[in-house]
Design an enzyme around this catalytic site. Sequence first.
Site, PDB file in Angstrom:
ATOM      1  N   CYS A  13       0.885  -1.213  -0.083  1.00  0.00           N
ATOM      2  CA  CYS A  13       0.054   0.047  -0.007  1.00  0.00           C
ATOM      3  C   CYS A  13       0.951   1.289  -0.083  1.00  0.00           C
ATOM      4  O   CYS A  13       1.936   1.472   0.783  1.00  0.00           O
ATOM      5  CB  CYS A  13      -0.707  -0.065   1.261  1.00  0.00           C
ATOM      6  SG  CYS A  13      -2.051   1.594   1.339  1.00  0.00           S
ATOM      7  N   CYS A  38      -5.132   1.399   6.512  1.00  0.00           N
ATOM      8  CA  CYS A  38      -5.213   3.027   6.346  1.00  0.00           C
ATOM      9  C   CYS A  38      -6.480   3.287   5.584  1.00  0.00           C
ATOM     10  O   CYS A  38      -6.673   4.626   5.609  1.00  0.00           O
ATOM     11  CB  CYS A  38      -4.049   3.289   5.592  1.00  0.00           C
ATOM     12  SG  CYS A  38      -4.000   3.133   3.743  1.00  0.00           S
ATOM     13  N   CYS A  47      -8.788  -4.715 -10.040  1.00  0.00           N
ATOM     14  CA  CYS A  47      -8.332  -3.674 -10.748  1.00  0.00           C
ATOM     15  C   CYS A  47      -7.782  -2.628 -10.017  1.00  0.00           C
ATOM     16  O   CYS A  47      -8.557  -1.753  -9.296  1.00  0.00           O
ATOM     17  CB  CYS A  47      -9.462  -3.189 -11.836  1.00  0.00           C
ATOM     18  SG  CYS A  47      -8.729  -2.099 -13.179  1.00  0.00           S
ATOM     19  N   CYS A  73       0.467   3.027   3.627  1.00  0.00           N
ATOM     20  CA  CYS A  73       0.841   2.520   4.921  1.00  0.00           C
ATOM     21  C   CYS A  73       1.981   1.492   4.759  1.00  0.00           C
ATOM     22  O   CYS A  73       2.298   0.757   5.681  1.00  0.00           O
ATOM     23  CB  CYS A  73      -0.208   2.013   5.833  1.00  0.00           C
ATOM     24  SG  CYS A  73      -1.184   0.629   4.971  1.00  0.00           S
ATOM     25  N   CYS A  79      -7.691  -0.372   1.349  1.00  0.00           N
ATOM     26  CA  CYS A  79      -6.668  -0.937   2.213  1.00  0.00           C
ATOM     27  C   CYS A  79      -7.182  -1.026   3.560  1.00  0.00           C
ATOM     28  O   CYS A  79      -7.901   0.078   3.928  1.00  0.00           O
ATOM     29  CB  CYS A  79      -5.247  -0.176   2.252  1.00  0.00           C
ATOM     30  SG  CYS A  79      -4.046  -0.555   3.647  1.00  0.00           S
TER      31      CYS A  79
END
Length: 135
Positions: free
Chosen positions: A52, A104, A124, A55, A101
Amino acid sequence: MVSRMGERIIRTEEEWRALLSPDVFEVLRMGGTEPPHTGAYVHTSEPGTYLCAGCRTPLFDSSTKIDAGTGWPSFTAPVSAEVVQYVRDTRFGMVRTEVRCVVCDGHLGHVFDDGPPPLGTRFCINSLSLLFNPR
Ligand code: FE
């Protein structure tokens, strides 16, 4: 201020804006979408993990990466079910499933049910929401 609630990272919009580049902020925190065929990871195939961009949580592994022909990096599954969460997205006159995510709450992209067997899922994902960590 950063507060960690279990595995959650919570920052204010101003804090995120200071931490992220403007284009990453627009996608990750405002739910934007990068133009197709522009992202850094559309055609990458090196072994590694995609983290990510907000984070650094490992989200997708190169072994699940597929060429979906859409212009966005695409995967059949996240590294584990626990790292992403799903939100119903009815923007732009469509009903889609947004992928975020879990740590975060950053916007990653969308998941569709037209992926290859056996899972049938196609994630996607915006390149701007990811950071590649090669093995
Ligand atoms: Fe994150």
